[in-house]
Structures are given as C-alpha cells and as structure tokens.
Design a protein around this motif. Structure first.
Motif, PDB file in Angstrom:
ATOM      1  N   GLY A 192      -4.446   7.298   3.334  1.00 42.31           N
ATOM      2  CA  GLY A 192      -5.218   8.032   2.335  1.00 42.31           C
ATOM      3  C   GLY A 192      -4.521   9.304   1.910  1.00 42.31           C
ATOM      4  O   GLY A 192      -4.406   9.602   0.707  1.00 42.31           O
ATOM      5  N   ARG A 193      -4.021  10.075   2.902  1.00 44.22           N
ATOM      6  CA  ARG A 193      -3.282  11.296   2.574  1.00 44.22           C
ATOM      7  C   ARG A 193      -1.992  10.957   1.822  1.00 44.22           C
ATOM      8  O   ARG A 193      -1.602  11.666   0.901  1.00 44.22           O
ATOM      9  CB  ARG A 193      -2.958  12.084   3.846  1.00 44.22           C
ATOM     10  CG  ARG A 193      -4.137  12.789   4.486  1.00 44.22           C
ATOM     11  CD  ARG A 193      -3.659  13.878   5.424  1.00 44.22           C
ATOM     12  NE  ARG A 193      -2.741  13.386   6.428  1.00 44.22           N
ATOM     13  CZ  ARG A 193      -3.043  13.208   7.709  1.00 44.22           C
ATOM     14  NH1 ARG A 193      -4.263  13.484   8.145  1.00 44.22           N
ATOM     15  NH2 ARG A 193      -2.147  12.776   8.557  1.00 44.22           N
ATOM     16  N   TYR A 194      -1.350   9.880   2.246  1.00 44.72           N
ATOM     17  CA  TYR A 194      -0.103   9.473   1.586  1.00 44.72           C
ATOM     18  C   TYR A 194      -0.337   9.207   0.105  1.00 44.72           C
ATOM     19  O   TYR A 194       0.382   9.732  -0.754  1.00 44.72           O
ATOM     20  CB  TYR A 194       0.462   8.215   2.249  1.00 44.72           C
ATOM     21  CG  TYR A 194       1.565   7.563   1.439  1.00 44.72           C
ATOM     22  CD1 TYR A 194       2.857   8.077   1.448  1.00 44.72           C
ATOM     23  CD2 TYR A 194       1.304   6.451   0.628  1.00 44.72           C
ATOM     24  CE1 TYR A 194       3.859   7.497   0.683  1.00 44.72           C
ATOM     25  CE2 TYR A 194       2.303   5.875  -0.138  1.00 44.72           C
ATOM     26  CZ  TYR A 194       3.584   6.400  -0.104  1.00 44.72           C
ATOM     27  OH  TYR A 194       4.566   5.832  -0.871  1.00 44.72           O
ATOM     28  N   ARG A 195      -1.335   8.419  -0.208  1.00 44.85           N
ATOM     29  CA  ARG A 195      -1.548   8.050  -1.603  1.00 44.85           C
ATOM     30  C   ARG A 195      -2.013   9.249  -2.423  1.00 44.85           C
ATOM     31  O   ARG A 195      -1.627   9.400  -3.587  1.00 44.85           O
ATOM     32  CB  ARG A 195      -2.522   6.870  -1.703  1.00 44.85           C
ATOM     33  CG  ARG A 195      -1.947   5.578  -1.059  1.00 44.85           C
ATOM     34  CD  ARG A 195      -2.698   4.346  -1.497  1.00 44.85           C
ATOM     35  NE  ARG A 195      -2.487   4.065  -2.909  1.00 44.85           N
ATOM     36  CZ  ARG A 195      -1.438   3.400  -3.398  1.00 44.85           C
ATOM     37  NH1 ARG A 195      -0.488   2.959  -2.596  1.00 44.85           N
ATOM     38  NH2 ARG A 195      -1.336   3.180  -4.698  1.00 44.85           N
ATOM     39  N   ASP A 196      -2.818  10.116  -1.843  1.00 50.45           N
ATOM     40  CA  ASP A 196      -3.219  11.340  -2.553  1.00 50.45           C
ATOM     41  C   ASP A 196      -1.993  12.178  -2.902  1.00 50.45           C
ATOM     42  O   ASP A 196      -1.852  12.657  -4.035  1.00 50.45           O
ATOM     43  CB  ASP A 196      -4.179  12.173  -1.684  1.00 50.45           C
ATOM     44  CG  ASP A 196      -5.583  11.605  -1.659  1.00 50.45           C
ATOM     45  OD1 ASP A 196      -5.897  10.732  -2.492  1.00 50.45           O
ATOM     46  OD2 ASP A 196      -6.373  12.036  -0.794  1.00 50.45           O
ATOM     47  N   ALA A 197      -1.108  12.373  -1.918  1.00 50.10           N
ATOM     48  CA  ALA A 197       0.087  13.188  -2.137  1.00 50.10           C
ATOM     49  C   ALA A 197       1.018  12.529  -3.144  1.00 50.10           C
ATOM     50  O   ALA A 197       1.590  13.199  -4.022  1.00 50.10           O
ATOM     51  CB  ALA A 197       0.813  13.429  -0.818  1.00 50.10           C
ATOM     52  N   ALA A 198       1.196  11.219  -3.036  1.00 53.10           N
ATOM     53  CA  ALA A 198       2.101  10.514  -3.948  1.00 53.10           C
ATOM     54  C   ALA A 198       1.585  10.561  -5.387  1.00 53.10           C
ATOM     55  O   ALA A 198       2.358  10.794  -6.327  1.00 53.10           O
ATOM     56  CB  ALA A 198       2.284   9.071  -3.490  1.00 53.10           C
ATOM     57  N   GLN A 199       0.293  10.358  -5.568  1.00 55.37           N
ATOM     58  CA  GLN A 199      -0.259  10.396  -6.929  1.00 55.37           C
ATOM     59  C   GLN A 199      -0.181  11.808  -7.494  1.00 55.37           C
ATOM     60  O   GLN A 199       0.117  11.993  -8.691  1.00 55.37           O
ATOM     61  CB  GLN A 199      -1.711   9.903  -6.917  1.00 55.37           C
ATOM     62  CG  GLN A 199      -1.880   8.436  -6.540  1.00 55.37           C
ATOM     63  CD  GLN A 199      -1.341   7.471  -7.594  1.00 55.37           C
ATOM     64  OE1 GLN A 199      -0.824   7.881  -8.639  1.00 55.37           O
ATOM     65  NE2 GLN A 199      -1.443   6.180  -7.322  1.00 55.37           N
ATOM     66  N   ALA A 200      -0.434  12.824  -6.652  1.00 55.54           N
ATOM     67  CA  ALA A 200      -0.303  14.210  -7.118  1.00 55.54           C
ATOM     68  C   ALA A 200       1.136  14.503  -7.525  1.00 55.54           C
ATOM     69  O   ALA A 200       1.398  15.174  -8.536  1.00 55.54           O
ATOM     70  CB  ALA A 200      -0.760  15.178  -6.029  1.00 55.54           C
ATOM     71  N   ALA A 201       2.097  14.001  -6.742  1.00 54.91           N
ATOM     72  CA  ALA A 201       3.509  14.226  -7.060  1.00 54.91           C
ATOM     73  C   ALA A 201       3.897  13.525  -8.359  1.00 54.91           C
ATOM     74  O   ALA A 201       4.627  14.097  -9.184  1.00 54.91           O
ATOM     75  CB  ALA A 201       4.384  13.742  -5.908  1.00 54.91           C
ATOM     76  N   GLU A 228       0.815  -1.214   0.000  1.00 47.93           N
ATOM     77  CA  GLU A 228       0.000   0.000   0.000  1.00 47.93           C
ATOM     78  C   GLU A 228       0.849   1.265   0.000  1.00 47.93           C
ATOM     79  O   GLU A 228       0.356   2.346  -0.324  1.00 47.93           O
ATOM     80  CB  GLU A 228      -0.943   0.012   1.203  1.00 47.93           C
ATOM     81  CG  GLU A 228      -0.250   0.114   2.547  1.00 47.93           C
ATOM     82  CD  GLU A 228      -1.237   0.121   3.704  1.00 47.93           C
ATOM     83  OE1 GLU A 228      -2.444  -0.045   3.460  1.00 47.93           O
ATOM     84  OE2 GLU A 228      -0.798   0.296   4.871  1.00 47.93           O
ATOM     85  N   LYS A 229       2.122   1.143   0.312  1.00 50.98           N
ATOM     86  CA  LYS A 229       3.025   2.295   0.289  1.00 50.98           C
ATOM     87  C   LYS A 229       3.681   2.496  -1.074  1.00 50.98           C
ATOM     88  O   LYS A 229       4.404   3.478  -1.272  1.00 50.98           O
ATOM     89  CB  LYS A 229       4.125   2.118   1.338  1.00 50.98           C
ATOM     90  CG  LYS A 229       3.640   1.972   2.762  1.00 50.98           C
ATOM     91  CD  LYS A 229       3.045   3.261   3.287  1.00 50.98           C
ATOM     92  CE  LYS A 229       4.081   4.336   3.442  1.00 50.98           C
ATOM     93  NZ  LYS A 229       3.514   5.553   4.063  1.00 50.98           N
ATOM     94  N   TRP A 233       2.220  13.826   7.866  1.00 50.11           N
ATOM     95  CA  TRP A 233       1.126  13.893   6.902  1.00 50.11           C
ATOM     96  C   TRP A 233       0.890  12.527   6.266  1.00 50.11           C
ATOM     97  O   TRP A 233      -0.253  12.085   6.089  1.00 50.11           O
ATOM     98  CB  TRP A 233       1.468  14.932   5.826  1.00 50.11           C
ATOM     99  CG  TRP A 233       0.407  15.133   4.791  1.00 50.11           C
ATOM    100  CD1 TRP A 233       0.264  14.460   3.610  1.00 50.11           C
ATOM    101  CD2 TRP A 233      -0.675  16.072   4.836  1.00 50.11           C
ATOM    102  NE1 TRP A 233      -0.826  14.923   2.918  1.00 50.11           N
ATOM    103  CE2 TRP A 233      -1.424  15.909   3.645  1.00 50.11           C
ATOM    104  CE3 TRP A 233      -1.076  17.041   5.749  1.00 50.11           C
ATOM    105  CZ2 TRP A 233      -2.550  16.681   3.356  1.00 50.11           C
ATOM    106  CZ3 TRP A 233      -2.197  17.807   5.462  1.00 50.11           C
ATOM    107  CH2 TRP A 233      -2.916  17.617   4.288  1.00 50.11           C
ATOM    108  N   CYS A 234       1.973  11.837   5.950  1.00 45.54           N
ATOM    109  CA  CYS A 234       1.876  10.564   5.240  1.00 45.54           C
ATOM    110  C   CYS A 234       1.613   9.370   6.157  1.00 45.54           C
ATOM    111  O   CYS A 234       1.530   8.233   5.680  1.00 45.54           O
ATOM    112  CB  CYS A 234       3.150  10.317   4.440  1.00 45.54           C
ATOM    113  SG  CYS A 234       3.341  11.460   3.054  1.00 45.54           S
TER     114      CYS A 234
END
Length: 323
Positions: free
Chosen positions: A273-282, A105-106, A268-269
C-alpha cells in the motif's frame, strides 16, 4: 540483439560484475514480463555491490528501478497487456537485465508524457522525496529545509519537490557549476565548496535559528554538521553515506529536542500500500517536471563504468543503463 543479465558474483568492487546471456522464463502466476528500455542506477546499487547492504545470496542481480514495455502476462493478471508502457522501483532488486519477470502489483503504468529514461532515472528518487518531504517530515509553506548534494539525482528532485510545497531551500554543492544547476532547480540559497563552514552559513541564513529539517545523503563527518544545522526540535535525516560510514553520534548532540531519523525507501516500500502510494505520487510529480537530470547513459554491458562514474560524485544527475 542478445539479451544480457549482470550478475554480482560476491560483494566487492566492479570486478565482481559478470555479464551473461540471459535466458528468459515465461511469467508466473500474477507476474508480467517487462522488456527494459532503461534501467536506473542509485547509490543503493553501490551499497548492494559493496556489501554494505548485504544480499541474501550470490550470485545476485542488483538494481532497484527500470522502465519498459510489457512483453507477456501471466495468469491472473488483468491490469496489463503486452505493449503497455510501465515502470517499477523498490524491492525486490533485480533490474540489471534485459527482461524481467516481476509481480504485477509492483508495476506502475507509465503515462505517455513520461519517457522511459525519465521514469528509470527518477521514479525511485521521486518515491524517496515523497517519503522524506511528506511522510517523515511534513514540509509545507514556511518550512526551511537543508538539502545536501542539491545538484545530484536525488538532491535535484528534493529541491524541486520542496519548492512545489512552497518551502525555503538551502542547498549544499561542491562546485560553482553545480551551484548554477541547483539554482536552476529552485534552491533559494547555496553553500558552495567542500570546505565551506556549513553550520555557520546555515545559521547566518536562518537568523541563527537553524533549519526545520535537513537531508544528508553524504554521511561521514557531514552528519554531525547536519545535526548542528537543525533548529531546536527540528529533524535531521540521514539517507546515505556516499562519503563513507557515519561515525557514532553522541546523544548530547540532539539537545534540545532534535530528532535524528534514518529512513529506508526500500523498507518503506515493503508494504504494498505504501509502495503504490509513493509510486503514484512520484509519477504525478514526474508529469509536472519534478525529475532528475540525466547525466549519462551507458550500455548495460558497461555497468562497471557506470558504477565508477557514480562513485566519483562528479555526475550532476542520474546515470542510466540501456539494455
């Protein structure tokens, strides 16, 4: 080629690193094994090494981002297969090694257009930029932002991302060479030199008002200057202490109504949910060219030299470790 792992024996200087041969275990339930092609370094790694951000136990393996190829998958993993190109960033640390078992998941699938080196140098910084520019403060068209170390790894991504949001960017840099780099990333105005009167220059550039939001990864005495560069009811964000610990700040400095924020991308990560949102945005940002320049690459075994170069502050961009 022998697989290697870098162990931090105790908090301290680079002499605390120990290089060992790595024996890999098969992935557990819900895990995948990644063979690293490139490992990113960040000032966060220095804070972990020095003990500014203590780790639970020692010896420890540090490093918060890497990219590579899936080598094996554990049971209950349906989203990845051996041979997939992937990357990850954030907690838990442990990237300074040739191969790593990590919870699936990470892990983020890496588009073909994004190289391993780009992902390893820019994913965590891109996630940080997303948090800072779109969540901590809603930067948008018409916003004026101040970005310290605008030619650095994180600074360059912040400049490019802020410009993609149609903000006006004031950057600070230490040399004219770095000013040229920051200008190429899109910075509208640059304040050059360690002895520059940053507050006066920001006020001049903003008609005496100050910026809407300022991002300070320098620390030390810079934070007070950063706060004073922010407009009334604006926000100052402290995100690091490359120049040393931040001294106490009198609450009166926040008049009238300024906000002071100290966010952590690792905290934050901690929410998946926040982690995956941030990673996909990046990752989407990386695909559009919002990336850090790669200043240098070192063999994993040369980790001490990589940290020493990072600490000098001379590198205009990110430093990679190559297993």
């Amino acid at each position: 080629m022998t697989d290697r792992i870098i162990l931090l024996q105790a908090p301290g200087g680079v002499a605390q690193f120990r290089i060992e041969d790595q024996r890999s275990d098969p992935p557990g339930n819900g895990e995948i094994t990644i063979r690293h092609e490139a490992i990113g370094t960040n000032f966060l790694d220095i804070y972990h090494r020095q003990g500014i951000y203590p780790l639970p136990s020692y010896p420890a393996v540090i490093g918060a981002e890497a990219a590579g190829i899936v080598e094996a998958v554990g049971s209950d993993v349906a989203d990845f297969n051996p041979g997939d190109r992937v990357a990850y960033a954030g907690p838990p640390v442990g990237a300074y090694c040739s191969t790593r078992n990590i919870a699936s998941e990470k892990v983020i699938r890496l588009p073909d257009a994004v190289s391993f080196q780009t992902a390893a140098s820019s994913l965590l910084k891109g996630m940080t930029a997303y948090m800072l520019l779109e969540k901590i403060y809603d930067v948008r068209e018409g916003s004026t932002v101040l970005i310290h170390a605008a030619a650095g790894g994180l600074g360059s991504i912040l400049v490019r991302w802020a410009k993609s949001l149609n903000a006006s960017v004031i950057g600070t840099v230490s040399t004219s060479e770095k000013a040229s780099r920051a200008a190429s990333y899109g910075a509208d105005h640059l304040i050059v030199g360690r002895e520059a009167d940053i507050v006066a220059e920001v006020k001049r550039l903003t008609g005496g008002i100050g910026v809407d939001v300022a991002y300070d990864g320098i620390g030390g005495d810079m934070l007070l200057k950063t706060i004073r560069s922010v407009r009334p009811f604006g926000t100052a964000v402290t995100i690091g202490q490359a120049a040393g610990p931040v001294p106490p700040v009198a609450v009166e400095e926040l008049r009238p109504g300024k906000s002071l924020c100290h966010p952590s991308i690792m905290a934050w990560c901690s929410d998946i949910g926040r982690y995956r949102d941030a990673a996909q945005a990046a990752i989407r940002a990386l695909e559009t060219g919002i990336v850090a320049e790669i200043a240098a690459e070192y063999a994993l075994a040369d980790v001490a030299r990589a940290h020493e170069e990072m600490e000098t502050g001379r590198a205009a961009g990110s430093i990679l470790l190559i297993p």
